[in-house]
Design an enzyme around this catalytic site. Structure first.
Site, short mmCIF file in Angstrom:
data_model
loop_
_atom_site.label_atom_id
_atom_site.label_comp_id
_atom_site.label_asym_id
_atom_site.label_seq_id
_atom_site.Cartn_x
_atom_site.Cartn_y
_atom_site.Cartn_z
CG ASP A 33 2.06 -3.73 -4.40
OD1 ASP A 33 2.44 -4.55 -3.42
OD2 ASP A 33 2.45 -2.69 -4.58
CE LYS A 65 5.41 -2.36 -2.32
NZ LYS A 65 4.20 -1.30 -2.58
CB CYS A 96 5.39 -1.65 -6.62
SG CYS A 96 4.60 -0.33 -5.71
C1 VGL Z 1 1.97 1.03 -6.94
C2 VGL Z 1 1.26 3.12 -7.69
C3 VGL Z 1 1.06 3.59 -6.40
C4 VGL Z 1 2.57 -0.09 -7.50
C5 VGL Z 1 1.78 1.41 -5.63
O1 VGL Z 1 2.11 -1.29 -6.80
O2 VGL Z 1 3.05 -0.24 -8.46
N1 VGL Z 1 2.06 1.99 -8.04
N2 VGL Z 1 1.20 2.57 -5.34
#
Ligand code: VGL
Ligand code: ZN
Length: 194
Positions: free
Chosen positions: A10, A96, A140
């Protein structure tokens, strides 16, 4: 020789400074992640990059009862990878959190453009070891690491290439502790032997 892969979790604009869910100093580790990309690429190892990829009406967002401000809505600027991240053509991108009902924290069930899950891709390629970096340590990254361990992979956490959201002050540290207790190997650039 075990077969290795790199997983970048991410690394998207919304998780970087100025993004809607900014992770402090996330941009500072871009050069480190790029070094890992070069290293894994030079050895011919597979590189995966997951992307948080939510629908606008996701239940994951606070306005719909979830925990988070709106972020990484599919196909928006905020969902793009950080512009200085060296996403090579050969990098396999995995999406995702694409369903409205899911948080989609773990990259293990993230899917490539052919709807094939990371877990299946790793198994089909005969990969034994996964080296994980990216954002965010306490969500994540943690969820992906714990799931990969559960699935039987040997997992390394690239500690110089992760950053935490720290919704609560010690979340990042606690996440690292939890991952260690589950068997992740913590490692950094000058210790890596690939
Ligand atoms: C994430 C919070 C919400 C992450 C993704 O990538 O860690 N954190 N969505
Ligand atoms: Zn999200």
């Amino acid at each position: 020789m075990p077969k290795k892969a790199l997983l970048i979790v991410d690394f998207q604009n919304d998780f970087c400074p100025k993004g809607s869910l900014a992770v402090k100093d996330a941009d500072k580790i871009v050069p480190v992640v790029n070094k890992y990309i070069s290293k894994f690429n030079s050895k011919g190892y597979t590189i995966f990059a997951s992307a948080d990829w939510h629908p606008a009406d996701s239940k994951h967002f606070d306005k719909n009862g979830g925990l988070w401000p709106v972020h990484c809505v599919a196909k928006t600027k905020g969902a793009e990878f950080h512009p200085e991240l060296n996403i090579l053509k050969s990098v396999i991108i995995l999406y995702k959190g694409t369903l409205a009902e899911e948080d989609g924290y773990s990259a293990v069930t993230a899917k490539d453009e052919n709807k094939k899950e990371l877990k299946r891709l790793l198994m089909d390629k005969g990969i034994d070891e996964v080296y994980v970096c990216g954002l965010a340590t306490d969500y994540c990254v943690k969820s992906s690491v714990l799931d990969l361990i559960k699935e039987g992979f040997k997992v390394f956490l690239l500690i110089d290439a992760v950053k935490a959201v720290n919704l609560k002050a010690n979340d990042g540290e606690n996440a690292i502790k939890e991952m260690s207790e589950s068997g992740v190997v913590i490692i950094k650039k000058d210790e890596i032997d690939i």
